[in-house]
Design a protein around this motif. Structure first.
Motif, PDB file in Angstrom:
ATOM      1  N   ARG A 156      33.880  36.854  35.188  1.00  0.00           N
ATOM      2  CA  ARG A 156      34.183  37.600  36.018  1.00  0.00           C
ATOM      3  C   ARG A 156      32.893  36.777  36.888  1.00  0.00           C
ATOM      4  NH1 ARG A 156      35.563  42.250  33.739  1.00  0.00           N
ATOM      5  NH2 ARG A 156      33.336  42.923  33.768  1.00  0.00           N
ATOM      6  N   GLY A 162      38.314  48.262  44.312  1.00  0.00           N
ATOM      7  CA  GLY A 162      39.619  48.123  43.883  1.00  0.00           C
ATOM      8  C   GLY A 162      40.078  47.006  43.776  1.00  0.00           C
ATOM      9  N   CYS A 163      41.136  45.851  43.995  1.00  0.00           N
ATOM     10  CA  CYS A 163      41.350  45.018  43.246  1.00  0.00           C
ATOM     11  C   CYS A 163      41.429  44.503  44.066  1.00  0.00           C
ATOM     12  CB  CYS A 163      43.299  44.796  43.401  1.00  0.00           C
ATOM     13  SG  CYS A 163      44.528  45.817  44.539  1.00  0.00           S
ATOM     14  N   LYS A 164      40.626  44.502  45.393  1.00  0.00           N
ATOM     15  CA  LYS A 164      40.058  43.255  46.410  1.00  0.00           C
ATOM     16  C   LYS A 164      39.188  43.082  46.494  1.00  0.00           C
ATOM     17  CE  LYS A 164      43.790  44.563  50.527  1.00  0.00           C
ATOM     18  NZ  LYS A 164      44.332  44.987  51.313  1.00  0.00           N
ATOM     19  N   TYR A 165      37.993  42.032  47.174  1.00  0.00           N
ATOM     20  CA  TYR A 165      36.876  41.330  47.229  1.00  0.00           C
ATOM     21  C   TYR A 165      36.438  41.308  49.025  1.00  0.00           C
ATOM     22  CZ  TYR A 165      35.056  39.736  42.668  1.00  0.00           C
ATOM     23  OH  TYR A 165      34.310  39.500  41.490  1.00  0.00           O
ATOM     24  N   SER A 219      33.867  43.759  45.270  1.00  0.00           N
ATOM     25  CA  SER A 219      35.042  43.837  44.367  1.00  0.00           C
ATOM     26  C   SER A 219      35.275  45.642  44.927  1.00  0.00           C
ATOM     27  CB  SER A 219      35.262  43.502  43.284  1.00  0.00           C
ATOM     28  OG  SER A 219      34.145  44.069  41.752  1.00  0.00           O
ATOM     29  N   VAL A 265      42.911  35.139  41.219  1.00  0.00           N
ATOM     30  CA  VAL A 265      42.673  36.881  41.788  1.00  0.00           C
ATOM     31  C   VAL A 265      43.088  37.200  40.294  1.00  0.00           C
ATOM     32  CG1 VAL A 265      45.550  37.485  41.499  1.00  0.00           C
ATOM     33  CG2 VAL A 265      44.073  38.828  42.395  1.00  0.00           C
ATOM     34  N   ASP A 266      43.742  36.872  39.234  1.00  0.00           N
ATOM     35  CA  ASP A 266      43.243  37.011  38.043  1.00  0.00           C
ATOM     36  C   ASP A 266      42.258  36.991  37.281  1.00  0.00           C
ATOM     37  OD1 ASP A 266      45.760  37.674  37.913  1.00  0.00           O
ATOM     38  OD2 ASP A 266      46.813  36.306  37.032  1.00  0.00           O
ATOM     39  N   PHE A 309      39.138  39.255  38.342  1.00  0.00           N
ATOM     40  CA  PHE A 309      39.789  40.640  38.216  1.00  0.00           C
ATOM     41  C   PHE A 309      39.736  40.755  36.351  1.00  0.00           C
ATOM     42  CE2 PHE A 309      40.522  41.284  42.641  1.00  0.00           C
ATOM     43  CZ  PHE A 309      39.241  41.965  42.694  1.00  0.00           C
TER      44      PHE A 309
END
Length: 308
Positions: free
Chosen positions: A122, A204-207, A202, A111-112, A115
């Motif tokens: 990325r 926000g913080c999700k895929y 992607s 996840v790091d 993003f």
């Protein structure tokens, strides 16, 4: 309206006030209907990312050389991305095959990595997800077609029989076709394969995996010569209900659990489609009107495409 407190000024606002004042009390009070919320579903399938990404420094030139080295070591790994002298993969690099290719670095949370502020990382994360999707769908008999740029259901057993799959609906379970076979005078004249165009997004913080269901036509194992006419005809016949049914079919394929025939793919999992809640219910007439306009625009575009 109160003639002692208000001053009359000609205009639309005062016309409305006078009309309201003239309504008799016997008619009672009228209130607009209470707004009813409505749930909306998208074609964005929630994606659960791999837990860890592994990297290594290598002296090999590109991905082709890395894959050749893995094949010589009889390694089944395909999810490999190479940028410069750096290799990224979702597989642990603690085997002898990897030791001959490069020097492993410390693993990183995916996840790091996905993003990261570095655009190179990325981009590598998105490519890794596409490679993972290829391997996940390969278990279901779905392959990536480079020429058509879409995923196509191509069963290993051939295209001689119809293939259907059980799909869970909101109320009941139904059978949907993965492969439709059209015979004529003892031979197969065409096959219609379930297919999709998919792309990771992607938000926000999700895929999420954006899915556009479509079809692919073949004959004798090759692309049907009248493929454009056939796909245009089926687009004209399809309505919103068939589109949502195809979305449910691909959700069922991507969320299929492990069984005696199908192995488990540990690096990529999917949930349900992203849903929204509208504060008020949207009239069906507006949905149909928008869909009809979109269909007409698509037909016009198809006419331009197929008239060449």
């Amino acid at each position: 309206f109160n003639k002692e407190q208000h001053r009359f000024v000609a205009g639309e606002e005062w016309q409305r006030r006078l009309l309201q004042a003239s309504v008799p009390r016997s008619r009672g009070l009228a209130f607009p209907p209470a707004p009813s919320p409505e749930e909306l579903s998208s074609n964005l399938l929630e994606t659960y990312l791999p837990e860890t990404v592994y990297s290594a420094n290598t002296t090999l030139k590109d991905r082709r050389d890395v894959m050749a080295a893995l094949e010589r070591a009889k390694s089944p790994v395909r999810e490999v991305v190479v940028r410069g002298q750096t290799i990224w993969t979702v597989h642990p690099m603690n085997t002898q095959a990897w030791r001959t290719i490069g020097r492993a670095d410390e693993p990183e949370a995916f996840v790091d990595f996905a993003f990261h502020k570095d655009p190179v990382k990325r981009d590598a994360a998105r490519e890794l997800l596409n490679l993972c999707l290829n391997e996940r769908l390969r278990l279901e008999g779905v392959i990536w077609s480079v020429a058509e740029e879409m995923f196509i259901y191509r069963p290993r057993a051939g295209e001689g029989r119809r293939v259907r799959k059980s799909v869970r609906g909101d109320r009941r379970e139904t059978k949907m076709g993965l492969l439709h076979v059209t015979p004529y005078q003892g031979r197969i004249v065409r096959c219609r394969h379930a297919a999709m165009v998919a792309q990771f997004r992607s938000i926000g913080c999700k895929y999420y995996l954006q899915i556009e269901p479509t079809w692919y036509f073949s004959r004798g194992g090759w692309k049907h010569p009248r493929w454009e006419d056939l796909i245009r005809g089926i687009r004209l016949m399809q309505k919103e209900r068939e589109f949502h049914a195809a979305l449910r079919l691909w959700r069922e394929i991507l969320t299929q659990e492990r069984d005696l025939v199908r192995g488990e793919y540990p690096f990529l999992r999917f949930g349900n489609y992203l849903r929204f809640e509208a504060p008020v219910s949207i009239p069906d007439e507006l949905w149909r009107k928008t869909s009809d306009l979109s269909l007409e625009a698509a037909d016009d575009q198809d006419d331009l495409m197929f008239s060449k």
